[in-house]
Scaffold this motif. Structure first.
Motif, PDB file in Angstrom:
ATOM      1  N   GLU A 173       0.837  -1.207   0.000  1.00 48.56           N
ATOM      2  CA  GLU A 173       0.000   0.000   0.000  1.00 48.56           C
ATOM      3  C   GLU A 173       0.865   1.247   0.000  1.00 48.56           C
ATOM      4  O   GLU A 173       0.635   2.190  -0.774  1.00 48.56           O
ATOM      5  N   ALA A 174       1.861   1.268   0.856  1.00 49.45           N
ATOM      6  CA  ALA A 174       2.758   2.420   0.920  1.00 49.45           C
ATOM      7  C   ALA A 174       3.580   2.549  -0.359  1.00 49.45           C
ATOM      8  O   ALA A 174       3.831   3.667  -0.840  1.00 49.45           O
ATOM      9  N   ALA A 175       4.009   1.424  -0.919  1.00 51.12           N
ATOM     10  CA  ALA A 175       4.759   1.452  -2.171  1.00 51.12           C
ATOM     11  C   ALA A 175       3.922   2.063  -3.292  1.00 51.12           C
ATOM     12  O   ALA A 175       4.433   2.846  -4.112  1.00 51.12           O
ATOM     13  N   ALA A 176       2.639   1.716  -3.334  1.00 52.14           N
ATOM     14  CA  ALA A 176       1.755   2.271  -4.367  1.00 52.14           C
ATOM     15  C   ALA A 176       1.629   3.779  -4.222  1.00 52.14           C
ATOM     16  O   ALA A 176       1.623   4.518  -5.222  1.00 52.14           O
ATOM     17  N   VAL A 177       1.539   4.257  -2.978  1.00 53.21           N
ATOM     18  CA  VAL A 177       1.458   5.701  -2.739  1.00 53.21           C
ATOM     19  C   VAL A 177       2.737   6.379  -3.196  1.00 53.21           C
ATOM     20  O   VAL A 177       2.712   7.401  -3.907  1.00 53.21           O
ATOM     21  N   ALA A 178       3.878   5.838  -2.791  1.00 51.41           N
ATOM     22  CA  ALA A 178       5.157   6.445  -3.151  1.00 51.41           C
ATOM     23  C   ALA A 178       5.356   6.485  -4.659  1.00 51.41           C
ATOM     24  O   ALA A 178       5.830   7.481  -5.216  1.00 51.41           O
ATOM     25  N   ARG A 179       4.965   5.410  -5.325  1.00 50.45           N
ATOM     26  CA  ARG A 179       5.117   5.375  -6.786  1.00 50.45           C
ATOM     27  C   ARG A 179       4.200   6.393  -7.449  1.00 50.45           C
ATOM     28  O   ARG A 179       4.596   7.068  -8.414  1.00 50.45           O
ATOM     29  N   ALA A 180       2.983   6.540  -6.940  1.00 48.83           N
ATOM     30  CA  ALA A 180       2.051   7.518  -7.495  1.00 48.83           C
ATOM     31  C   ALA A 180       2.560   8.945  -7.312  1.00 48.83           C
ATOM     32  O   ALA A 180       2.189   9.848  -8.080  1.00 48.83           O
ATOM     33  N   LEU A 181       3.400   9.146  -6.296  1.00 49.78           N
ATOM     34  CA  LEU A 181       3.996  10.462  -6.063  1.00 49.78           C
ATOM     35  C   LEU A 181       5.239  10.692  -6.925  1.00 49.78           C
ATOM     36  O   LEU A 181       5.914  11.719  -6.807  1.00 49.78           O
TER      37      LEU A 181
END
Length: 431
Positions: A173-181
């Motif tokens: 979940e956190a990886a998806a957020v970081a990648r989206a940023l």
């Protein structure tokens, strides 16, 4: 004067237990004590909406400050209970109005004394920490509470190369957020597939490919041996095979450890968590426990013990614990449910798939809308539904009704699952 109920742990389970006591008509004092300075708040958004900025810290609170006053719930914040002692009861000093079973005193780290007549433990779990060289460097984060999330969100603003250690739900979940940023993101997972303990290989492979498509690098069967740094800040993650992954921000998400110290101090049985029965009673039946800190009988079969980390379990078990404290033993059958939103990939799970011997895939994983139904001896156990809420709701309903869905027909994605319900053990519709 009654000392009422002391609830140790201002978690979702802790707040729900207090609310349930009031809803069940309890008028005795209730004290809810937590070590964080914040009132009880939602934790699931911490790795999703809060990190993206869609949710604020204030919006996470379950209730307004006025609620606690209006409900006559004494909320004690910023106090960690360090000692618990139950009142001695014996033939010379039996339990009674002046010394009820389960009564005692809690002492906080600051020396505050909190007497109680009834005790509930809703202490949750803490992040499992990596004990490797360099683990104390700046830029190495964990994500369990609100302060963790505030810190991680601030560091994400300036980070360029993010390494997530752990390919479970929180990490992805956190990886998806970081990648989206727009960050460069690498996920390091010790197992040979993602989310290994929770889903079938077909679901693991789907998430591997989906995260790769979105630009995240994935290193499987990769173990961390240490962290490199400069000037007190992390600069890279070292792996046991000699590789070094550059990083200016690391999130470690390798599971949690139930907080059992207080329970152990009371002599309560603990085995991977505080052991409770189906009525939320600990090995001392006068003391109850609920939430992530507990291991309990399987909520659907009653067989074996499981530990459930979910909103649904926290709420349901807390309600059961409240009823038990008031002298009512509920016999309830609940269907566990969970969710994990990894960017635009919304996984919903109903039931428990542990022990499955077969599964059926509905739909095409590459379409990013599909479901996996799990079976044991041809009986439905659970579903993993990716961007497929109708299948999730159908299986959840079937399990709540003690029904099954014949595996032989479940694979036809064009047939709504809700039309395939059958009584357990009934072969009708299986051909």
């Amino acid at each position: 004067m009654s000392n009422g109920t002391l609830i140790v742990g201002a978690s979702q389970a802790g707040l729900q237990l207090a609310v349930s006591l009031r809803q069940l008509g309890d008028t005795e004092p209730i004290t809810l004590v937590g070590e964080e300075d914040h009132p009880p708040y939602q934790r699931p958004p911490l790795s999703k909406e809060f990190l993206t900025g869609e949710a604020t810290a204030e919006s996470l609170a379950f209730r307004s400050d006025a609620f606690y006053t209006d409900s006559d719930i004494r909320l004690v914040r910023g106090e960690r209970v360090s000692e618990l002692a139950l009142s001695a009861t014996n033939s010379a000093n039996p339990a009674g109005p002046a010394n009820p079973a389960g009564s005692g005193t809690a002492v906080t780290a600051s020396g505050r004394s909190l007497p109680f007549d009834r005790l509930a433990l809703t202490v949750g779990a803490g992040p499992r920490r990596l004990a490797v060289p360099g683990s104390d460097l700046g830029g190495i984060c964990y994500l369990r509470d609100r302060d963790d999330a505030v810190d991680l969100r601030a560091q994400l603003t300036h980070a360029h190369r993010v390494v997530v250690v752990g390919g479970g739900f929180i990490g992805l979940e956190a990886a998806a957020v970081a990648r989206a940023l727009g960050k460069s993101v690498t996920v390091v997972e010790a197992a040979d597939r993602l989310i290994q303990r929770a889903v079938a290989p077909v679901v693991s492979e789907f998430y591997r490919q989906a995260h790769l498509r979105r630009g995240t690098e994935l290193l499987l069967s990769a173990q961390v041996s240490g962290f490199d740094g400069a000037g007190g800040q992390v600069t890279g993650v070292r792996l046991t095979d000699g590789r070094q992954v550059p990083a200016d921000l690391v999130l470690v998400g390798v599971g949690v450890v139930p907080r059992t110290e207080l329970a152990t101090g009371l002599g309560l049985e603990c085995d991977g968590g505080i052991v409770v029965d189906s009525h939320a009673r600990t090995s001392d039946p006068a003391v109850v426990a609920a939430g992530d800190c507990t291991v309990q009988p399987h909520p659907m079969t009653g067989l074996g013990r499981v530990r459930l980390e979910s909103v649904q379990n926290a709420v349901a078990q807390a309600g059961t614990a409240a009823a038990t404290l008031l002298g009512t033993l509920r016999n309830t059958r609940t269907v566990p449910w969970f969710w994990s939103y990894q960017g635009d990939l919304k996984l919903q799970i109903a039931g428990l798939s542990a022990g499955y011997d077969s599964y059926v895939v509905r739909g095409e994983p590459d379409s990013e809308r599909f479901s996996v139904l799990y079976y044991r001896e041809d009986q439905l156990l659970a579903v993993d539904a990716v961007n497929n809420p109708s299948d999730y709701m159908a299986v959840r309903k079937a399990l709540s009704q003690d029904a099954t869905i014949p595996a032989a027909r479940a694979g036809d994605a064009a047939t709504p699952l809700k039309t395939l319900f059958a009584a357990r053990g009934d072969a009708v519709g299986a051909s």
